[in-house]
Design a protein around this motif. Structure first.
Motif, PDB file in Angstrom:
ATOM      1  N   THR A 150       7.988   0.732   1.416  1.00 51.40           N
ATOM      2  CA  THR A 150       6.914   0.600   2.410  1.00 51.40           C
ATOM      3  C   THR A 150       7.237  -0.423   3.495  1.00 51.40           C
ATOM      4  N   ARG A 163       0.846  -1.199   0.000  1.00 45.14           N
ATOM      5  CA  ARG A 163       0.000   0.000   0.000  1.00 45.14           C
ATOM      6  C   ARG A 163       0.876   1.243   0.000  1.00 45.14           C
ATOM      7  N   VAL A 164       0.424   2.245  -0.713  1.00 42.54           N
ATOM      8  CA  VAL A 164       1.076   3.554  -0.719  1.00 42.54           C
ATOM      9  C   VAL A 164       0.008   4.575  -0.357  1.00 42.54           C
ATOM     10  N   ASN A 165       0.291   5.366   0.665  1.00 44.90           N
ATOM     11  CA  ASN A 165      -0.670   6.358   1.166  1.00 44.90           C
ATOM     12  C   ASN A 165      -2.032   5.727   1.460  1.00 44.90           C
ATOM     13  N   GLY A 166      -1.980   4.494   2.000  1.00 43.00           N
ATOM     14  CA  GLY A 166      -3.206   3.799   2.370  1.00 43.00           C
ATOM     15  C   GLY A 166      -3.943   3.135   1.228  1.00 43.00           C
ATOM     16  N   LYS A 167      -3.442   3.286   0.001  1.00 45.08           N
ATOM     17  CA  LYS A 167      -4.105   2.711  -1.164  1.00 45.08           C
ATOM     18  C   LYS A 167      -3.400   1.432  -1.595  1.00 45.08           C
TER      19      LYS A 167
END
Length: 116
Positions: free
Chosen positions: A89, A44-48
């Protein structure tokens, strides 16, 4: 790469199966506490959610630290992108300050025969 069976389990390559065998020897000698194979990691990146990454092995040490181990013969572009996202991450997966990522690379040795 061709799949290989070790201890009744199918691995993506002979190299990966051989590494699993090494982990079993390390386990029998009590060098490591345990190990898991093909663990799904939600990248995930920035919660996505970006993609899933199936790490070849997670090695568990007696001090509770872990090694997220990838066994590679060839570096394909798709894999390199996913590996870079995992590196960026990785803090999200750490449970111990000494958790780390490990890349085990196979070196192909080719013999060249010169004929005259």
């Amino acid at each position: 790469n061709r799949t290989s069976i070790y201890n009744g389990i199918s691995y993506h390559s002979v190299f990966e199966a051989e590494y699993a065998e090494q982990l079993d020897w390390r386990l029998k000698s009590k060098e490591i506490a345990s190990w898991d194979r093909q663990v799904k990691l939600d990248l995930r990146v920035n919660g996505k959610h970006i993609t899933n990454y199936y790490i070849d092995f997670i090695v568990h040490h007696h001090d509770q630290s872990r090694e997220f181990t990838e066994v590679k013969g060839m570096h394909l572009s798709d894999w390199m992108i996913k590996w870079a996202i995992l590196e960026a991450t990785f803090d999200a997966f750490k449970q111990h300050p000494d958790d780390k990522m490990v890349l085990v690379q196979q070196r192909n040795v080719r013999k060249f025969i010169h004929r005259r």
